[in-house]
Design a protein around this motif. Structure first.
Motif, mmCIF file in Angstrom:
data_model
loop_
_atom_site.group_PDB
_atom_site.id
_atom_site.type_symbol
_atom_site.label_atom_id
_atom_site.label_comp_id
_atom_site.label_asym_id
_atom_site.label_seq_id
_atom_site.Cartn_x
_atom_site.Cartn_y
_atom_site.Cartn_z
ATOM 1 N N ASN A 41 0.788 -1.681 0.030
ATOM 2 C CA ASN A 41 0.334 -0.260 -0.173
ATOM 3 C C ASN A 41 1.315 1.119 -0.478
ATOM 4 O O ASN A 41 0.620 2.393 -0.236
ATOM 5 C CB ASN A 41 -0.629 -0.107 1.314
ATOM 6 N N ARG A 42 2.286 1.013 0.514
ATOM 7 C CA ARG A 42 2.934 2.478 0.697
ATOM 8 C C ARG A 42 3.486 2.772 -0.869
ATOM 9 O O ARG A 42 3.389 3.807 -1.143
ATOM 10 C CB ARG A 42 3.874 2.341 1.442
ATOM 11 N N LEU A 44 2.164 1.545 -3.592
ATOM 12 C CA LEU A 44 1.653 2.281 -4.517
ATOM 13 C C LEU A 44 1.007 2.807 -4.269
ATOM 14 O O LEU A 44 0.358 4.287 -5.451
ATOM 15 C CB LEU A 44 -0.166 1.226 -4.425
ATOM 16 N N SER A 45 0.313 4.185 -3.174
ATOM 17 C CA SER A 45 0.421 5.091 -2.450
ATOM 18 C C SER A 45 1.205 5.983 -3.255
ATOM 19 O O SER A 45 1.747 7.326 -3.118
ATOM 20 C CB SER A 45 0.641 5.677 -0.970
ATOM 21 N N LYS A 46 2.760 5.661 -3.064
ATOM 22 C CA LYS A 46 4.151 6.360 -3.212
ATOM 23 C C LYS A 46 3.935 6.855 -5.052
ATOM 24 O O LYS A 46 3.883 7.552 -5.386
ATOM 25 C CB LYS A 46 5.219 6.549 -3.369
ATOM 26 N N PHE A 47 3.372 5.756 -5.748
ATOM 27 C CA PHE A 47 3.396 6.020 -7.276
ATOM 28 C C PHE A 47 1.945 6.739 -7.861
ATOM 29 O O PHE A 47 2.572 7.845 -8.148
ATOM 30 C CB PHE A 47 3.073 4.337 -7.407
ATOM 31 N N ALA A 48 1.426 6.156 -6.905
ATOM 32 C CA ALA A 48 -0.091 7.352 -7.194
ATOM 33 C C ALA A 48 0.051 9.241 -6.874
ATOM 34 O O ALA A 48 -0.215 10.166 -7.361
ATOM 35 C CB ALA A 48 -1.209 6.852 -6.377
ATOM 36 N N LYS A 49 0.655 9.514 -5.540
ATOM 37 C CA LYS A 49 1.092 10.412 -5.630
ATOM 38 C C LYS A 49 2.400 11.126 -6.662
ATOM 39 O O LYS A 49 1.950 12.762 -7.052
ATOM 40 C CB LYS A 49 1.454 10.061 -4.175
ATOM 41 N N SER A 50 3.498 10.146 -7.333
ATOM 42 C CA SER A 50 4.219 10.934 -7.709
ATOM 43 C C SER A 50 3.330 11.882 -9.521
ATOM 44 O O SER A 50 3.919 12.672 -9.879
ATOM 45 C CB SER A 50 5.001 10.041 -8.089
ATOM 46 N N TRP A 51 2.375 10.688 -9.529
ATOM 47 C CA TRP A 51 1.416 10.926 -11.213
ATOM 48 C C TRP A 51 0.907 11.893 -11.117
ATOM 49 O O TRP A 51 0.156 13.016 -11.573
ATOM 50 C CB TRP A 51 1.412 9.667 -11.607
ATOM 51 N N ALA A 52 -0.301 11.471 -9.404
ATOM 52 C CA ALA A 52 -1.521 12.863 -9.428
ATOM 53 C C ALA A 52 -0.483 14.498 -9.770
ATOM 54 O O ALA A 52 -1.232 15.307 -9.514
ATOM 55 C CB ALA A 52 -2.150 12.359 -8.048
ATOM 56 N N SER A 53 0.612 14.577 -8.475
ATOM 57 C CA SER A 53 1.445 16.073 -8.513
ATOM 58 C C SER A 53 1.786 16.511 -9.590
ATOM 59 O O SER A 53 1.217 18.030 -9.783
ATOM 60 C CB SER A 53 2.325 15.709 -7.456
ATOM 61 N N ARG A 54 1.250 15.736 -11.079
ATOM 62 C CA ARG A 54 1.612 16.400 -12.195
ATOM 63 C C ARG A 54 0.074 16.926 -13.154
ATOM 64 O O ARG A 54 0.169 17.558 -14.121
ATOM 65 C CB ARG A 54 1.909 15.196 -13.868
ATOM 66 N N ARG A 69 -6.773 2.636 -7.592
ATOM 67 C CA ARG A 69 -7.603 1.704 -7.304
ATOM 68 C C ARG A 69 -6.559 1.290 -9.000
ATOM 69 O O ARG A 69 -6.757 -0.432 -8.845
ATOM 70 C CB ARG A 69 -8.595 2.290 -8.170
ATOM 71 N N LEU A 70 -6.557 1.658 -9.640
ATOM 72 C CA LEU A 70 -5.752 1.022 -10.639
ATOM 73 C C LEU A 70 -4.554 0.546 -11.075
ATOM 74 O O LEU A 70 -4.740 -0.397 -11.606
ATOM 75 C CB LEU A 70 -5.945 1.920 -12.264
ATOM 76 N N SER A 71 -3.607 0.962 -9.861
ATOM 77 C CA SER A 71 -2.437 0.101 -9.436
ATOM 78 C C SER A 71 -2.615 -1.603 -9.329
ATOM 79 O O SER A 71 -1.357 -2.319 -8.384
ATOM 80 C CB SER A 71 -1.798 0.969 -9.205
ATOM 81 N N ARG A 72 -3.650 -1.446 -8.080
ATOM 82 C CA ARG A 72 -4.229 -3.249 -8.202
ATOM 83 C C ARG A 72 -4.390 -3.796 -8.913
ATOM 84 O O ARG A 72 -4.871 -4.870 -8.512
ATOM 85 C CB ARG A 72 -5.256 -2.646 -7.222
ATOM 86 N N TYR A 73 -5.101 -3.511 -9.767
ATOM 87 C CA TYR A 73 -5.526 -4.176 -11.073
ATOM 88 C C TYR A 73 -4.768 -3.980 -11.753
ATOM 89 O O TYR A 73 -4.314 -5.761 -12.491
ATOM 90 C CB TYR A 73 -6.685 -3.240 -11.951
ATOM 91 N N PHE A 74 -3.592 -3.299 -11.751
ATOM 92 C CA PHE A 74 -2.366 -3.311 -13.478
ATOM 93 C C PHE A 74 -1.646 -3.580 -12.422
ATOM 94 O O PHE A 74 -1.548 -2.452 -11.858
ATOM 95 C CB PHE A 74 -3.234 -2.914 -14.748
ATOM 96 N N THR A 75 0.019 -3.323 -13.498
ATOM 97 C CA THR A 75 1.360 -2.953 -13.126
ATOM 98 C C THR A 75 1.366 -1.350 -13.620
ATOM 99 O O THR A 75 0.848 -0.555 -14.580
ATOM 100 C CB THR A 75 1.920 -4.159 -14.461
ATOM 101 N N GLN A 76 1.953 -0.991 -12.070
ATOM 102 C CA GLN A 76 2.627 0.382 -12.470
ATOM 103 C C GLN A 76 3.308 0.437 -13.272
ATOM 104 O O GLN A 76 2.750 1.756 -13.907
ATOM 105 C CB GLN A 76 3.604 0.449 -11.291
ATOM 106 N N ASP A 77 3.855 -0.409 -14.369
ATOM 107 C CA ASP A 77 4.973 -0.230 -15.392
ATOM 108 C C ASP A 77 3.805 0.290 -16.458
ATOM 109 O O ASP A 77 3.970 1.556 -17.428
ATOM 110 C CB ASP A 77 6.075 -1.128 -15.883
ATOM 111 N N SER A 78 2.652 -0.893 -16.323
ATOM 112 C CA SER A 78 1.579 -0.138 -17.616
ATOM 113 C C SER A 78 1.199 0.752 -17.759
ATOM 114 O O SER A 78 0.877 2.226 -18.650
ATOM 115 C CB SER A 78 0.701 -1.676 -17.792
ATOM 116 N N ILE A 79 0.561 1.510 -16.401
ATOM 117 C CA ILE A 79 -0.031 2.614 -16.469
ATOM 118 C C ILE A 79 1.199 3.589 -16.652
ATOM 119 O O ILE A 79 0.380 4.976 -17.381
ATOM 120 C CB ILE A 79 -0.200 2.759 -14.741
ATOM 121 N N ALA A 80 2.454 3.147 -15.984
ATOM 122 C CA ALA A 80 2.930 4.866 -15.977
ATOM 123 C C ALA A 80 3.975 4.994 -18.090
ATOM 124 O O ALA A 80 4.058 5.902 -18.367
ATOM 125 C CB ALA A 80 4.483 4.241 -15.251
#
Length: 170
Positions: A41-42, A44-54, A69-80
């Protein structure tokens, strides 16, 4: 160079004998179990905050929640990779996140996202409907300004901590 210390193999033999004969006690170390769910969770939160800040300020919380929510379904690399592709083409991250918000584990229509990444055109009304269905109200002009990159952030008042009569002097 002796990899086993000064005594070489002799020290190692002596330590093994002491362990076998029980002359030396092995020190016990208490290990605290790691809660893997908390670590995930930590991360995922770090990943989401880094993109949301943009994202633009009115949609930052929304973007963070969608990305979590998406990072629970899909990999962070695919979203990024999708978001990086939008950035590299000079397109809006917010539009991609709004379109991605409709994805879930069972169904994800990436045709709209691919069309947006290829052509750079998006239906503002469809994005507004998506936002309104998720409880976010926004004017079409404001959303259009965010997507086109013309959104002007409200200037922060550097002197907000001063009394009003002093701020008026500036």
């Amino acid at each position: 160079m002796k990899p086993l210390g000064r005594g070489g193999v002799g020290d190692l033999d002596r330590e093994v004998e002491e362990l076998i004969l029980g002359k030396r006690r092995i020190r016990e170390v208490r290990v605290r179990p790691i809660n893997t769910e908390e670590v995930i969770n930590r991360e995922l939160s770090k990943f989401a905050k880094s993109w949301a800040s943009r994202c633009a300020e009115p949609l930052q919380d929304y973007c963070r929640n969608v990305l979590m929510r998406l990072s629970r379904y899909f990999t962070q690399d695919s979203i990024a990779s999708l978001l990086n592709e939008a950035l590299s083409r000079g397109l809006s991250i917010e539009a991609v996140v709004i379109m991605l918000s409709q994805c879930n584990l069972i169904y994800c229509d990436d045709g709209l996202i691919r069309n947006y990444l290829d052509t750079g055109r998006v239906d503002i009304n469809q994005l507004l409907q998506t936002l309104q269905s998720q409880g976010i109200t926004m004017s079409p002009e404001e959303l259009r300004a965010i997507i086109e990159g013309q959104y002007v952030r409200r200037p922060s008042n550097r002197f907000a901590w001063l009394p009003r009569f002093i701020r008026r002097a500036f």
